[in-house]
Scaffold this motif. Structure first.
Motif, short mmCIF file in Angstrom:
data_model
loop_
_atom_site.label_atom_id
_atom_site.label_comp_id
_atom_site.label_asym_id
_atom_site.label_seq_id
_atom_site.Cartn_x
_atom_site.Cartn_y
_atom_site.Cartn_z
N GLY A 14 0.85 -1.13 0.29
CA GLY A 14 -0.10 0.60 -0.04
C GLY A 14 0.63 1.28 0.17
O GLY A 14 2.30 1.12 0.31
N GLY A 15 0.07 2.22 0.29
CA GLY A 15 0.82 4.21 0.69
C GLY A 15 1.70 3.28 1.32
O GLY A 15 1.38 3.21 2.92
N PRO A 16 2.98 4.18 0.88
CA PRO A 16 3.80 3.97 1.85
C PRO A 16 3.69 5.29 3.10
O PRO A 16 3.11 5.71 2.59
CB PRO A 16 5.08 4.85 1.12
CG PRO A 16 5.22 5.57 0.26
CD PRO A 16 3.60 4.76 -0.22
N THR A 17 4.57 4.84 3.92
CA THR A 17 4.43 6.55 4.95
C THR A 17 6.23 7.16 5.50
O THR A 17 6.75 6.22 5.44
CB THR A 17 3.91 5.74 6.61
OG1 THR A 17 3.99 5.11 6.95
CG2 THR A 17 2.57 4.87 5.99
N SER A 18 6.19 7.75 7.00
CA SER A 18 6.67 8.28 7.00
C SER A 18 8.18 6.73 8.01
O SER A 18 8.58 7.42 8.02
CB SER A 18 6.90 9.92 8.10
OG SER A 18 6.81 10.50 6.86
N VAL A 19 6.62 6.42 8.14
CA VAL A 19 7.60 5.43 9.41
C VAL A 19 7.21 4.28 9.12
O VAL A 19 7.39 3.13 9.82
CB VAL A 19 6.44 5.95 11.24
CG1 VAL A 19 6.58 6.82 11.03
CG2 VAL A 19 5.38 5.23 11.00
N ILE A 20 6.92 3.64 7.96
CA ILE A 20 6.26 2.59 8.15
C ILE A 20 8.20 1.66 7.65
O ILE A 20 7.53 -0.14 8.30
CB ILE A 20 5.74 1.58 6.54
CG1 ILE A 20 5.90 -0.28 6.32
CG2 ILE A 20 6.70 2.61 5.38
CD1 ILE A 20 3.83 0.50 5.01
N ASN A 21 8.89 2.14 7.76
CA ASN A 21 10.39 1.40 7.79
C ASN A 21 10.59 1.36 9.41
O ASN A 21 11.41 0.28 9.69
CB ASN A 21 11.43 2.21 7.04
CG ASN A 21 12.02 2.15 5.93
OD1 ASN A 21 11.39 1.16 5.05
ND2 ASN A 21 11.66 2.89 4.80
N SER A 22 9.93 2.26 10.70
CA SER A 22 10.52 1.67 11.60
C SER A 22 9.55 0.21 11.90
O SER A 22 10.01 -0.05 13.02
CB SER A 22 9.60 2.82 12.60
OG SER A 22 10.95 4.10 12.35
N SER A 23 8.09 0.16 11.52
CA SER A 23 7.75 -1.05 11.64
C SER A 23 8.77 -2.17 11.26
O SER A 23 8.60 -3.12 11.96
CB SER A 23 6.19 -1.10 10.85
OG SER A 23 5.43 -0.26 11.48
N VAL A 24 9.45 -1.66 9.73
CA VAL A 24 9.93 -3.22 9.37
C VAL A 24 11.57 -3.04 10.01
O VAL A 24 11.89 -4.10 10.15
CB VAL A 24 9.82 -2.92 8.21
CG1 VAL A 24 11.13 -4.04 7.02
CG2 VAL A 24 8.95 -3.20 6.60
N LEU A 25 11.74 -2.47 11.00
CA LEU A 25 13.23 -2.55 11.29
C LEU A 25 12.97 -2.85 12.96
O LEU A 25 13.33 -4.31 12.74
CB LEU A 25 13.55 -1.15 11.79
CG LEU A 25 14.83 -1.14 12.52
CD1 LEU A 25 15.96 -1.84 11.67
CD2 LEU A 25 15.50 0.66 12.77
N GLY A 26 11.43 -2.58 13.36
CA GLY A 26 11.04 -3.68 13.91
C GLY A 26 11.18 -4.97 14.72
O GLY A 26 11.79 -6.28 14.49
#
Lengths: 413, 413
Positions: A14-26
């Protein structure tokens, strides 16, 4: 629950966000450090990467570089807008997914997205169960739209809200600088739910925001809108307006509908151009100077203005997905349960069944919008304000952000 | 030079910036602390406030609140777009200014703006001299357009450049997230000079920016543009473009003013600016997904992304204006003289005669634009990059900026 050893795969959708990579990092850090998880894979462009056997070998990434995902907007693994068919109608994709799962011994499936992604998780999980292939499935929430059911709020919303409120405060300063007056109309994302448009009201609560805020939860009335703008403009000499892209007339038709017939991959109408259309209408009607501003992609990717609270919670949800899966849970999404009281704001993980979350939209309660339908109430402000707290300050090079550069080495079985 | 005792007045003019208040703060603090300056006034909405006898009594402001101007975008005193007549043709305004000067014993006139404001300074100064009224006049530079003559760069440019480069880096991450590809066109301010559009090239220099950058210093060729975009899109599957709002064809006509045949379903002319017009053209030609983004007002008011270097230099120029005026100088603008070498970047004040600065536009040198006319060279990057260094971190309340709230008490003689 017995230990399940095997590889894990994680994808973004879906559409990216500013923090979706933080979720993935977690999720990635938890997975890399967990002895039950033998290998860690990332899907190139979500479920499509899985179907195409296009996976990244995350074990080969540098951990320090991975850590920069905390400051990197958009979906580092790539995204897609692909909706799996109903397996009863066409199970081709599911067979393929099972084949890939077997090829890499994937026993953990994590999917990071919004409503549609939770639906994908749910379908994959059911199919694997039916096929007798043991695999634990967890959805990781993401959406600036904040419309996922069951959770207090969604990772991504707060950073978009912080950007919107901050930008509105700044535009407020700018748009009233001349002695000659101006009407300024800011268009904000949100097709069906007005959480983001409502966030413009946080600027108003700080004393420097839109005079009028229109959400899609109420019917839009062009006559009333023009009267609202005229009243404020006559009174103050300026008027700042925030509108959701999804505002619609009483008959359900989008105010912006005539603009385009283009649709995205899920068949949603693609909106945009509303701000300039409304600006034109106000200009013709009131004869004053009017400017339309569309916040566009920046509201979902302006990581330089991300909320630290949001980043921390996004990381927490990704981590919780992995930890709970390893502990034996499946078919859940780690949502947030929050309290806001005299002791401040607290947020903890609450596992929500995927079947309850998928495909249900949460809208702004009508009572959080004022009676006139042109602003949000204190309840909305009290709900949203704690979420945007804190700055997520990342490393800079020459005054510009240093984003993660992943190696993205193609995985081999 | 003998001491000149008297009041000072300061005004802001033209389009606001993220740091014009830092210049004013530098001037105000220097004036408030200087024994030769008896009173400090601010013009409400620039020269119009002076003509209307609408001045703020700055001595009555709280110093801590004033200090927040460092973090407050736009023109706190208000702005105007008012051009004084040629005094030989009509000296009404000048007579009025002299009257106000006498009323408040104003002996120092500081005007903070771009080309037109330096012209205003120059005219006021000449008239006062001719009238035998002793008054020292200093221009304080301001313009995101960076087009003032004689100075290395202009206060306001760097913060806009930092916002543009940062936003382009973020959009770059977002606009290539899908497997399906997209062309994204970002429209940047700058009617005649391409400094701001060029700043998008700083993102490219950091490895995450526009593939193509078009400045108004070269003629725009739609055919070549479409070929450029097609080439990049075919090669990479994505294309990010930055265009100056001022791009024009070889005959001088603005691309944004060209009549397109595009109409919506009801036969209305397509709304929106250059970005959406170009997006439409690319879509029709290439048939791919295209998005137009106009950075609009935010590029000049996004104080949350201001350059600390810019803020410090803006403050320095305001302070230098006051100190030099008190020391006996008149008819100057404190510009910047800079060095960029192995010892890094250094910036110092250089007083420039107003008559040389006024009404001359400085454009991007042709040799700082690549031969193809679709990008900037390393010279441009080396020039601009040191200017955007450092973060200007201000106080926050609930995660949102805390701007200055001036009392703006009307001055009495």
């Amino acid at each position: 629950m017995s230990e399940l050893k095997g590889a894990c795969v994680i994808g973004q959708s879906g559409g990216p966000t500013s923090v979706i990579n933080s979720s993935v990092l977690g999720a990635l850090e938890a997975a890399l450090d967990n002895p039950s998880i033998t290998r860690v894979f990332g899907m190139a462009h979500g479920i499509k990467g899985l179907l195409n056997d296009d996976l990244y070998d995350i074990d080969k990434e540098d951990r320090d570089e991975l850590a920069l995902l905390r400051y990197t907007p958009s979906s580092a693994l790539g995204s897609c807008r692909y909706k799996l068919a109903d397996p009863d109608v066409d199970d081709t994709d599911y067979k393929r997914i099972l084949e890939i799962f077997k090829k890499y011994d994937i026993r953990y499936f994590f999917y990071n997205g919004g409503n549609d992604s939770m639906d994908t998780c749910n379908k994959v999980s059911k199919y694997m169960m039916k096929s007798g292939y043991e695999c634990r499935v967890m959805g990781i929430p993401k959406t600036i739209d904040n419309d996922l059911f069951g959770t207090d709020h969604c990772p991504g919303f707060a950073s978009a809200a912080k950007y919107i409120a901050t930008s509105c405060m700044e535009i407020y300063q700018d748009a009233r600088v001349y002695d000659t007056g101006m009407v300024c109309i800011v268009e904000i994302m949100g097709r069906h739910a007005g959480w983001l448009a409502g966030a413009a009201g946080l600027a108003t609560a700080m004393g420097a925001g839109p005079d009028l805020v229109y959400l899609p939860e109420t019917d839009f009335d062009m006559k009333k809108f023009l009267a609202d703008v005229k009243r404020i403009y006559d009174e103050k000499g300026n008027c700042l307006v925030a509108v959701s892209e999804g505002i619609h007339y009483a008959d359900g038709s989008f105010v912006s509908e005539a603009k385009t017939s283009a649709t995205d991959g899920f068949g949603h109408a693609q909106l945009g151009g509303l701000a300039s259309m409304l600006a034109d209408t106000v200009k013709n009607e009131l004869g004053c100077k009017v400017r339309g501003i569309e916040l566009s992609l920046l509201q979902r990717c302006a990581a330089h203005c991300a909320s630290k609270t949001d980043v921390d919670e996004s990381y927490m949800s990704g981590k919780a997905a992995v930890e709970n899966a390893v502990a034996g849970k499946t078919d859940y999404m780690p949502g947030f349960k929050c309290t806001r009281d005299e002791n401040g704001y607290k947020c903890e993980i609450e596992l929500l069944p995927l079947s309850e979350v998928a495909n249900t939209e949460k809208k702004v309660p009508r009572e959080w919008i004022n009676e006139e339908g042109n602003g949000v109430t204190q309840e909305f402000v009290d709900y949203a304000l704690p979420l945007i707290n804190g700055e997520n300050v990342g490393p800079k090079v020459s005054g510009l952000p240093r984003f993660a550069n992943l190696k993205k080495i193609k995985a081999e079985a």
